[in-house]
Design an enzyme around this catalytic site. Sequence first.
Site, short mmCIF file in Angstrom:
data_model
loop_
_atom_site.label_atom_id
_atom_site.label_comp_id
_atom_site.label_asym_id
_atom_site.label_seq_id
_atom_site.Cartn_x
_atom_site.Cartn_y
_atom_site.Cartn_z
N HIS A 49 -0.73 1.11 -25.10
CA HIS A 49 -0.85 -0.31 -24.73
C HIS A 49 -0.38 -0.52 -23.29
O HIS A 49 -1.05 -1.19 -22.50
CB HIS A 49 0.02 -1.20 -25.62
N LYS A 82 -2.74 -6.76 -41.08
CA LYS A 82 -1.52 -5.98 -40.83
C LYS A 82 -0.28 -6.79 -41.19
O LYS A 82 -0.25 -8.01 -41.02
CB LYS A 82 -1.43 -5.58 -39.35
N ARG A 128 -10.07 3.79 -28.39
CA ARG A 128 -9.61 5.18 -28.50
C ARG A 128 -10.73 6.12 -28.91
O ARG A 128 -10.74 7.28 -28.51
CB ARG A 128 -8.48 5.29 -29.53
N SER A 154 0.20 1.73 -33.31
CA SER A 154 1.48 1.15 -33.73
C SER A 154 1.82 1.55 -35.15
O SER A 154 2.98 1.82 -35.47
CB SER A 154 1.43 -0.38 -33.60
#
Length: 161
Positions: free
Chosen positions: A16, A40, A90, A128
Amino acid sequence: MKAVFPGTFDPLTMGHLDLIKRASKMFDQVTVLVATNTSKKAMFSFAERKALLEQEIAFLPNVNVIAAPKDLTVNVAKKIKAQAIIRGVRDAQDFEYEKAIALMNRHLAPEIETVLLLTDARYSFLSSSIVKEVALFGGDLTGLLPDKTAQALREKVKQYD
């Protein structure tokens, strides 16, 4: 030109931070948006995430942090008069996910462009969720998180013992 970089940042990873630094070179102003992802469950509160982000990006003069727990990214972008939304990618799976979000955002706010930045290869495995798992089981966080964030995560996981 203004851009907004949304995410849950629970916690902020080196991936990040790399994207934020790179975006700060591309745009006059970058607003990091601490947002909600309903799929999440956050470990850190909005206030904690915002405070950690502010500490970790303090060296970037054209970057600020805001939290909007109950708003769409495009609505926040409109409020702050941003012309772009920045997202990191990614891999191919991320691309497909981000493409769907970008198309919805274009539907909601055609005047705001989405800019996809490829993650640096050094951080392409980072998320994360993975970092929290490593921390929960006492793994080494070196190089995965900025220092203050790593310390905060170590303290946070002690509450789960």
